[in-house]
Design an enzyme around this catalytic site. Structure first.
Site, PDB file in Angstrom:
ATOM      1  N   GLY A 156      25.387  41.903  39.957  1.00  0.00           N
ATOM      2  CA  GLY A 156      26.809  41.884  40.287  1.00  0.00           C
ATOM      3  C   GLY A 156      27.537  40.772  39.564  1.00  0.00           C
ATOM      4  O   GLY A 156      28.582  40.990  38.942  1.00  0.00           O
ATOM      5  N   TYR A 157      26.984  39.581  39.620  1.00  0.00           N
ATOM      6  CA  TYR A 157      27.570  38.423  38.939  1.00  0.00           C
ATOM      7  C   TYR A 157      27.587  38.629  37.429  1.00  0.00           C
ATOM      8  O   TYR A 157      28.605  38.398  36.767  1.00  0.00           O
ATOM      9  CB  TYR A 157      26.762  37.173  39.300  1.00  0.00           C
ATOM     10  CG  TYR A 157      27.282  35.893  38.711  1.00  0.00           C
ATOM     11  CD1 TYR A 157      28.335  35.208  39.303  1.00  0.00           C
ATOM     12  CD2 TYR A 157      26.701  35.345  37.564  1.00  0.00           C
ATOM     13  CE1 TYR A 157      28.809  34.020  38.768  1.00  0.00           C
ATOM     14  CE2 TYR A 157      27.159  34.150  37.024  1.00  0.00           C
ATOM     15  CZ  TYR A 157      28.208  33.489  37.630  1.00  0.00           C
ATOM     16  OH  TYR A 157      28.673  32.317  37.095  1.00  0.00           O
ATOM     17  N   SER A 158      26.462  39.088  36.881  1.00  0.00           N
ATOM     18  CA  SER A 158      26.359  39.284  35.431  1.00  0.00           C
ATOM     19  C   SER A 158      27.367  40.317  34.939  1.00  0.00           C
ATOM     20  O   SER A 158      28.039  40.119  33.916  1.00  0.00           O
ATOM     21  CB  SER A 158      24.936  39.716  35.056  1.00  0.00           C
ATOM     22  OG  SER A 158      23.990  38.751  35.453  1.00  0.00           O
ATOM     23  N   LYS A 161      30.983  38.923  35.093  1.00  0.00           N
ATOM     24  CA  LYS A 161      31.249  37.933  34.055  1.00  0.00           C
ATOM     25  C   LYS A 161      31.297  38.577  32.666  1.00  0.00           C
ATOM     26  O   LYS A 161      32.040  38.121  31.792  1.00  0.00           O
ATOM     27  CB  LYS A 161      30.198  36.825  34.103  1.00  0.00           C
ATOM     28  CG  LYS A 161      30.305  35.944  35.344  1.00  0.00           C
ATOM     29  CD  LYS A 161      31.650  35.243  35.432  1.00  0.00           C
ATOM     30  CE  LYS A 161      31.679  34.206  36.538  1.00  0.00           C
ATOM     31  NZ  LYS A 161      32.986  33.485  36.604  1.00  0.00           N
TER      32      LYS A 161
END
Length: 250
Positions: A156-158, A161
Protein backbone atom coordinates in the site's frame (compact mmCIF):
# COMPACT_ATOMS: atom_id res chain seq x y z
CA UNK A 1 24.45 25.35 6.80
CA UNK A 2 24.35 26.97 3.37
CA UNK A 3 22.26 30.12 3.13
CA UNK A 4 19.24 29.78 0.85
CA UNK A 5 17.34 33.02 0.17
CA UNK A 6 13.62 32.50 0.83
CA UNK A 7 12.93 36.01 2.07
CA UNK A 8 9.36 37.22 1.40
CA UNK A 9 8.23 33.69 0.45
CA UNK A 10 5.42 31.87 2.22
CA UNK A 11 5.46 28.09 2.55
CA UNK A 12 2.79 25.54 3.39
CA UNK A 13 4.17 22.30 4.87
CA UNK A 14 1.80 19.38 5.32
CA UNK A 15 2.60 17.00 8.13
CA UNK A 16 4.55 19.98 9.41
CA UNK A 17 4.21 19.38 13.14
CA UNK A 18 6.73 16.53 13.35
CA UNK A 19 9.39 14.50 11.58
CA UNK A 20 10.48 15.54 8.12
CA UNK A 21 7.84 18.28 7.89
CA UNK A 22 8.99 19.96 11.09
CA UNK A 23 12.64 19.76 10.02
CA UNK A 24 11.73 21.40 6.71
CA UNK A 25 9.84 24.15 8.55
CA UNK A 26 12.87 24.91 10.74
CA UNK A 27 15.15 25.12 7.70
CA UNK A 28 12.77 27.32 5.67
CA UNK A 29 12.29 29.70 8.59
CA UNK A 30 16.08 29.96 8.91
CA UNK A 31 16.18 30.88 5.22
CA UNK A 32 13.75 33.77 5.73
CA UNK A 33 10.42 32.25 4.68
CA UNK A 34 7.22 32.47 6.66
CA UNK A 35 5.59 29.11 7.23
CA UNK A 36 2.17 27.53 7.70
CA UNK A 37 2.21 24.13 9.34
CA UNK A 38 -0.65 21.87 8.26
CA UNK A 39 -1.21 18.80 10.43
CA UNK A 40 -4.19 16.72 11.59
CA UNK A 41 -2.76 16.28 15.11
CA UNK A 42 -3.86 19.47 16.88
CA UNK A 43 -1.94 18.70 20.07
CA UNK A 44 1.36 18.07 18.28
CA UNK A 45 0.72 21.10 16.07
CA UNK A 46 0.31 23.39 19.07
CA UNK A 47 3.61 22.16 20.52
CA UNK A 48 5.42 22.72 17.23
CA UNK A 49 4.02 26.24 16.87
CA UNK A 50 5.25 27.17 20.35
CA UNK A 51 8.71 25.87 19.51
CA UNK A 52 8.90 27.70 16.18
CA UNK A 53 7.30 31.04 17.06
CA UNK A 54 10.65 32.45 18.19
CA UNK A 55 12.27 31.47 14.89
CA UNK A 56 10.11 33.47 12.49
CA UNK A 57 6.58 34.03 11.24
CA UNK A 58 4.63 30.80 11.60
CA UNK A 59 0.96 29.79 11.74
CA UNK A 60 -0.90 26.51 11.85
CA UNK A 61 -3.95 24.79 10.41
CA UNK A 62 -5.54 21.55 11.59
CA UNK A 63 -6.03 19.69 8.32
CA UNK A 64 -7.00 16.23 7.11
CA UNK A 65 -5.16 16.16 3.77
CA UNK A 66 -7.32 13.26 2.58
CA UNK A 67 -10.46 15.42 2.87
CA UNK A 68 -11.06 17.92 0.07
CA UNK A 69 -13.20 20.26 2.19
CA UNK A 70 -10.59 20.34 4.94
CA UNK A 71 -7.83 21.16 2.44
CA UNK A 72 -9.91 23.92 0.82
CA UNK A 73 -10.69 25.48 4.21
CA UNK A 74 -7.01 25.38 5.21
CA UNK A 75 -5.98 26.99 1.93
CA UNK A 76 -8.47 29.83 2.37
CA UNK A 77 -7.42 30.36 5.99
CA UNK A 78 -3.74 30.42 5.05
CA UNK A 79 -4.37 32.98 2.31
CA UNK A 80 -6.32 35.18 4.73
CA UNK A 81 -3.39 35.12 7.15
CA UNK A 82 -0.51 35.44 4.70
CA UNK A 83 -2.08 36.69 1.42
CA UNK A 84 -0.11 34.26 -0.76
CA UNK A 85 1.39 30.78 -0.99
CA UNK A 86 4.71 30.52 -2.84
CA UNK A 87 5.85 27.10 -1.65
CA UNK A 88 4.15 23.78 -0.95
CA UNK A 89 5.98 20.89 0.68
CA UNK A 90 3.63 17.88 0.76
CA UNK A 91 5.10 15.82 3.59
CA UNK A 92 2.07 14.31 5.34
CA UNK A 93 2.07 10.53 5.22
CA UNK A 94 1.58 7.26 7.06
CA UNK A 95 3.34 3.92 6.74
CA UNK A 96 0.38 1.61 7.06
CA UNK A 97 0.60 -1.99 8.30
CA UNK A 98 2.90 -4.79 7.14
CA UNK A 99 1.12 -7.62 5.30
CA UNK A 100 1.63 -9.65 2.17
CA UNK A 101 -0.34 -8.07 -0.65
CA UNK A 102 -2.97 -10.82 -0.74
CA UNK A 103 -3.55 -10.39 2.99
CA UNK A 104 -3.45 -6.58 3.07
CA UNK A 105 -6.61 -5.20 4.77
CA UNK A 106 -8.75 -3.27 2.31
CA UNK A 107 -9.54 -0.47 4.76
CA UNK A 108 -5.83 -0.03 5.52
CA UNK A 109 -5.00 0.11 1.79
CA UNK A 110 -7.64 2.79 1.21
CA UNK A 111 -6.40 4.86 4.16
CA UNK A 112 -2.73 4.67 3.10
CA UNK A 113 -3.54 5.67 -0.48
CA UNK A 114 -5.93 8.42 0.67
CA UNK A 115 -3.33 10.14 2.87
CA UNK A 116 -0.11 9.44 0.94
CA UNK A 117 -1.35 9.94 -2.62
CA UNK A 118 -4.79 11.55 -2.71
CA UNK A 119 -3.65 13.96 -0.01
CA UNK A 120 -0.82 15.19 -2.24
CA UNK A 121 -3.25 15.59 -5.15
CA UNK A 122 -5.79 17.52 -3.06
CA UNK A 123 -3.20 19.92 -1.65
CA UNK A 124 -1.73 20.61 -5.09
CA UNK A 125 -5.21 20.96 -6.57
CA UNK A 126 -6.09 23.61 -3.97
CA UNK A 127 -2.82 25.57 -3.95
CA UNK A 128 -1.43 25.44 -7.50
CA UNK A 129 -4.18 27.72 -8.94
CA UNK A 130 -2.92 30.49 -6.64
CA UNK A 131 0.62 29.89 -7.86
CA UNK A 132 -0.60 30.10 -11.46
CA UNK A 133 -2.20 33.48 -10.79
CA UNK A 134 1.05 34.89 -9.43
CA UNK A 135 3.13 33.10 -12.09
CA UNK A 136 5.43 31.67 -9.43
CA UNK A 137 5.56 28.60 -7.24
CA UNK A 138 7.69 25.79 -5.91
CA UNK A 139 6.25 22.39 -4.99
CA UNK A 140 8.12 19.48 -3.42
CA UNK A 141 6.21 16.24 -2.88
CA UNK A 142 7.72 13.74 -0.46
CA UNK A 143 7.70 10.29 -2.07
CA UNK A 144 9.91 7.39 -0.94
CA UNK A 145 12.51 4.98 -2.24
CA UNK A 146 9.71 2.42 -1.75
CA UNK A 147 7.91 4.18 -4.60
CA UNK A 148 10.79 3.34 -6.92
CA UNK A 149 11.59 -0.18 -5.76
CA UNK A 150 8.60 -1.50 -3.82
CA UNK A 151 8.98 -2.95 -0.34
CA UNK A 152 7.75 -6.41 0.50
CA UNK A 153 4.84 -6.37 3.00
CA UNK A 154 4.35 -2.66 2.32
CA UNK A 155 2.48 -2.72 -0.98
CA UNK A 156 0.00 0.00 0.00
CA UNK A 157 2.74 2.44 0.97
CA UNK A 158 4.92 1.52 -2.02
CA UNK A 159 2.07 1.91 -4.52
CA UNK A 160 0.96 5.24 -3.08
CA UNK A 161 4.50 6.63 -3.14
CA UNK A 162 4.96 5.44 -6.74
CA UNK A 163 1.79 7.36 -7.53
CA UNK A 164 3.31 10.50 -6.01
CA UNK A 165 6.24 10.20 -8.43
CA UNK A 166 3.97 9.91 -11.48
CA UNK A 167 1.66 12.68 -10.26
CA UNK A 168 4.65 14.98 -9.74
CA UNK A 169 5.84 14.37 -13.30
CA UNK A 170 2.38 15.13 -14.70
CA UNK A 171 1.92 18.33 -12.70
CA UNK A 172 5.46 19.48 -13.50
CA UNK A 173 4.72 19.26 -17.22
CA UNK A 174 1.38 21.06 -16.83
CA UNK A 175 2.94 24.06 -15.02
CA UNK A 176 6.31 24.23 -16.78
CA UNK A 177 5.54 27.50 -18.58
CA UNK A 178 4.35 29.30 -15.45
CA UNK A 179 7.60 29.62 -13.45
CA UNK A 180 6.37 26.82 -11.19
CA UNK A 181 8.77 24.00 -10.33
CA UNK A 182 7.19 20.73 -9.19
CA UNK A 183 9.60 18.06 -7.99
CA UNK A 184 9.66 15.17 -5.57
CA UNK A 185 12.24 13.45 -3.43
CA UNK A 186 12.58 9.73 -2.70
CA UNK A 187 14.09 9.36 0.77
CA UNK A 188 15.20 6.16 2.37
CA UNK A 189 13.79 5.58 5.83
CA UNK A 190 14.40 8.22 8.48
CA UNK A 191 13.90 7.68 12.20
CA UNK A 192 10.66 9.52 12.79
CA UNK A 193 7.37 8.61 14.50
CA UNK A 194 6.38 6.73 11.35
CA UNK A 195 8.62 3.94 12.66
CA UNK A 196 5.99 3.36 15.36
CA UNK A 197 3.66 2.08 12.63
CA UNK A 198 5.90 -0.69 11.25
CA UNK A 199 7.33 -3.90 12.61
CA UNK A 200 10.92 -4.23 13.92
CA UNK A 201 11.52 -6.78 11.15
CA UNK A 202 10.55 -4.24 8.50
CA UNK A 203 12.78 -1.59 10.09
CA UNK A 204 15.73 -3.97 9.98
CA UNK A 205 14.88 -4.85 6.36
CA UNK A 206 14.94 -1.17 5.36
CA UNK A 207 18.26 -0.57 7.09
CA UNK A 208 19.82 -3.63 5.42
CA UNK A 209 19.07 -2.12 2.01
CA UNK A 210 20.96 1.16 2.60
CA UNK A 211 24.63 1.05 1.49
CA UNK A 212 25.42 4.02 3.75
CA UNK A 213 24.68 1.70 6.66
CA UNK A 214 22.47 4.13 8.55
CA UNK A 215 19.07 5.76 8.37
CA UNK A 216 18.52 9.16 6.79
CA UNK A 217 18.60 12.24 9.04
CA UNK A 218 15.66 14.61 8.68
CA UNK A 219 18.00 17.60 8.36
CA UNK A 220 19.45 15.96 5.24
CA UNK A 221 15.97 16.03 3.73
CA UNK A 222 15.37 19.66 4.64
CA UNK A 223 18.71 20.69 3.11
CA UNK A 224 17.64 19.34 -0.28
CA UNK A 225 14.14 20.75 0.02
CA UNK A 226 15.44 24.23 0.83
CA UNK A 227 17.17 24.48 -2.54
CA UNK A 228 14.32 22.87 -4.48
CA UNK A 229 11.84 25.46 -3.18
CA UNK A 230 14.15 28.41 -3.84
CA UNK A 231 14.10 30.76 -6.80
CA UNK A 232 17.52 29.37 -7.77
CA UNK A 233 15.76 26.20 -8.86
CA UNK A 234 14.59 27.89 -12.03
CA UNK A 235 14.81 25.00 -14.53
CA UNK A 236 14.34 21.60 -12.92
CA UNK A 237 10.72 20.43 -12.79
CA UNK A 238 8.94 17.09 -12.89
CA UNK A 239 12.07 15.46 -11.49
CA UNK A 240 12.79 12.87 -8.81
CA UNK A 241 15.68 13.50 -6.42
CA UNK A 242 17.12 10.45 -4.69
CA UNK A 243 17.93 10.51 -0.97
CA UNK A 244 18.33 6.77 -0.51
CA UNK A 245 21.91 6.49 0.77
CA UNK A 246 22.84 4.55 -2.33
CA UNK A 247 19.90 2.14 -2.23
CA UNK A 248 18.25 3.21 -5.51
CA UNK A 249 18.99 0.89 -8.41
CA UNK A 250 17.59 3.22 -11.10
Amino acid sequence: MNTIDLNHRHAVITGGAQGIGLSVAIRLLASGASVSLWDRDTETLDVALKVLQTQGTVSGETVDVANAESVTAATESTLRKHSKIDILVASAGIAGPNYNSWEYPIDAWERVVAINLTGVFLCCRAIVPHMLRQNYGRVVNISSIAGKEGNATASGYSAAKAGVIAFTKSLGKETALNNIAVNCITPAAAKTRIFDQVTPEHINFMLSKIPRGRFLRVDEVSSMVAWLVSEENSFTTGAVFDLSGGRATY
